[in-house]
Motif scaffolding. Structure first.
Motif, PDB file in Angstrom:
ATOM      1  N   SER A   6     -10.202   6.085   1.791  1.00 47.25           N
ATOM      2  CA  SER A   6     -10.049   4.634   1.946  1.00 47.25           C
ATOM      3  C   SER A   6     -10.496   3.909   0.687  1.00 47.25           C
ATOM      4  O   SER A   6      -9.901   2.902   0.301  1.00 47.25           O
ATOM      5  CB  SER A   6     -10.825   4.128   3.165  1.00 47.25           C
ATOM      6  OG  SER A   6     -12.216   4.196   2.945  1.00 47.25           O
ATOM      7  N   LYS A   7     -11.509   4.403   0.026  1.00 52.39           N
ATOM      8  CA  LYS A   7     -11.970   3.776  -1.207  1.00 52.39           C
ATOM      9  C   LYS A   7     -10.936   3.947  -2.324  1.00 52.39           C
ATOM     10  O   LYS A   7     -10.684   3.014  -3.084  1.00 52.39           O
ATOM     11  CB  LYS A   7     -13.325   4.322  -1.620  1.00 52.39           C
ATOM     12  CG  LYS A   7     -14.440   3.833  -0.707  1.00 52.39           C
ATOM     13  CD  LYS A   7     -15.780   4.366  -1.148  1.00 52.39           C
ATOM     14  CE  LYS A   7     -16.876   3.767  -0.309  1.00 52.39           C
ATOM     15  NZ  LYS A   7     -17.232   2.420  -0.678  1.00 52.39           N
ATOM     16  N   ASP A  34      -6.521  -6.557   5.647  1.00 53.55           N
ATOM     17  CA  ASP A  34      -5.758  -7.193   4.560  1.00 53.55           C
ATOM     18  C   ASP A  34      -5.587  -8.687   4.813  1.00 53.55           C
ATOM     19  O   ASP A  34      -5.709  -9.500   3.896  1.00 53.55           O
ATOM     20  CB  ASP A  34      -4.399  -6.533   4.388  1.00 53.55           C
ATOM     21  CG  ASP A  34      -4.468  -5.138   3.771  1.00 53.55           C
ATOM     22  OD1 ASP A  34      -5.573  -4.711   3.354  1.00 53.55           O
ATOM     23  OD2 ASP A  34      -3.409  -4.480   3.723  1.00 53.55           O
ATOM     24  N   ASN A  61      -6.066  -1.784   9.326  1.00 48.13           N
ATOM     25  CA  ASN A  61      -5.950  -2.061   7.896  1.00 48.13           C
ATOM     26  C   ASN A  61      -5.205  -3.370   7.655  1.00 48.13           C
ATOM     27  O   ASN A  61      -5.537  -4.123   6.738  1.00 48.13           O
ATOM     28  CB  ASN A  61      -5.275  -0.904   7.163  1.00 48.13           C
ATOM     29  CG  ASN A  61      -3.874  -0.632   7.684  1.00 48.13           C
ATOM     30  OD1 ASN A  61      -3.646  -0.639   8.905  1.00 48.13           O
ATOM     31  ND2 ASN A  61      -2.942  -0.369   6.803  1.00 48.13           N
ATOM     32  N   ALA A  64       0.857  -1.185   0.000  1.00 43.10           N
ATOM     33  CA  ALA A  64       0.000   0.000   0.000  1.00 43.10           C
ATOM     34  C   ALA A  64       0.892   1.233   0.000  1.00 43.10           C
ATOM     35  O   ALA A  64       2.108   1.144   0.218  1.00 43.10           O
ATOM     36  CB  ALA A  64      -0.873  -0.010   1.262  1.00 43.10           C
ATOM     37  N   ASN A 122      -7.693   4.376  -1.861  1.00 45.51           N
ATOM     38  CA  ASN A 122      -6.583   3.496  -1.486  1.00 45.51           C
ATOM     39  C   ASN A 122      -6.905   2.037  -1.775  1.00 45.51           C
ATOM     40  O   ASN A 122      -6.026   1.255  -2.147  1.00 45.51           O
ATOM     41  CB  ASN A 122      -6.233   3.669  -0.006  1.00 45.51           C
ATOM     42  CG  ASN A 122      -5.451   4.923   0.260  1.00 45.51           C
ATOM     43  OD1 ASN A 122      -4.563   5.293  -0.507  1.00 45.51           O
ATOM     44  ND2 ASN A 122      -5.773   5.613   1.331  1.00 45.51           N
ATOM     45  N   ALA A 123      -8.165   1.640  -1.606  1.00 46.15           N
ATOM     46  CA  ALA A 123      -8.564   0.246  -1.832  1.00 46.15           C
ATOM     47  C   ALA A 123      -8.423  -0.171  -3.292  1.00 46.15           C
ATOM     48  O   ALA A 123      -8.273  -1.364  -3.573  1.00 46.15           O
ATOM     49  CB  ALA A 123      -9.988   0.015  -1.352  1.00 46.15           C
ATOM     50  N   THR A 183      -4.798  -1.383  -3.060  1.00 49.39           N
ATOM     51  CA  THR A 183      -4.551  -2.522  -2.167  1.00 49.39           C
ATOM     52  C   THR A 183      -5.313  -3.766  -2.601  1.00 49.39           C
ATOM     53  O   THR A 183      -4.749  -4.861  -2.623  1.00 49.39           O
ATOM     54  CB  THR A 183      -4.884  -2.173  -0.703  1.00 49.39           C
ATOM     55  OG1 THR A 183      -6.241  -1.757  -0.600  1.00 49.39           O
ATOM     56  CG2 THR A 183      -3.969  -1.088  -0.178  1.00 49.39           C
ATOM     57  N   SER A 184      -6.573  -3.625  -2.965  1.00 50.83           N
ATOM     58  CA  SER A 184      -7.327  -4.826  -3.347  1.00 50.83           C
ATOM     59  C   SER A 184      -6.788  -5.433  -4.632  1.00 50.83           C
ATOM     60  O   SER A 184      -6.728  -6.663  -4.763  1.00 50.83           O
ATOM     61  CB  SER A 184      -8.820  -4.529  -3.463  1.00 50.83           C
ATOM     62  OG  SER A 184      -9.092  -3.620  -4.499  1.00 50.83           O
TER      63      SER A 184
END
Length: 146
Positions: free
Chosen positions: A63-64, A96, A92, A35, A66-67, A70-71
């Motif tokens: 957060s969305k 994860d 977080n 991340a 960043n997701a 990360t996702s």
């Protein structure tokens, strides 16, 4: 094969770099992803979309954004390493770890023994628990070697 390893968790110590350097010294065929580890940039990830007076909505928006990163990286990884430090709560990182488990991705937890009890469910889903980045490098060397 070049392995993709996702490094998740606390951003206040050099654990990521120690793993990356150790893997490089061992000549391991690994590409590392993570991340965004710049705390301020991560908090501001959604600011380009709109200004929010509420901290909740700013965090929600960022957060969305960043997701997205990360996702995608978690879905593409071969192995995850999830670090829990002792100074801050890494919600977080726990999230994860849950994603890795739900996707059937093997992962290694990295934390000291003071967190054994609070992380019992997370460690229960992990394939290994390490206490040092150097142990993680040894595990990666073993699982990625021919």
């Amino acid at each position: 094969m070049i392995w993709n390893v996702y490094l998740s968790g606390e951003i206040h110590t050099d654990w990521r770099q120690r793993i990356i350097d150790g893997a490089e010294q061992q000549g391991l065929s690994i590409v590392f992803h993570s991340a965004n580890t710049d705390h301020d940039a991560s908090d501001a990830a959604g600011d380009v979309l709109r200004e929010n007076e509420s901290g909740f909505w700013r965090d929600h928006q960022s957060s969305k954004v960043n997701a997205i990163r990360t996702s995608t990286l978690i879905k593409q990884c071969d192995i995850g390493v999830v670090r829990f430090g002792d100074k801050y709560r890494q919600w977080n990182a726990a999230f994860d770890a849950g994603m890795l488990a739900a996707l059937g991705k093997p992962f290694i937890t990295l934390h000291d023994d003071s967190l054994i009890h609070p992380l019992k469910e997370v460690d229960g889903a992990a394939m290994a628990w390490a206490e040092t980045p150097e142990q993680v490098v040894e595990l990666l060397k073993y699982v990625t070697s021919k």
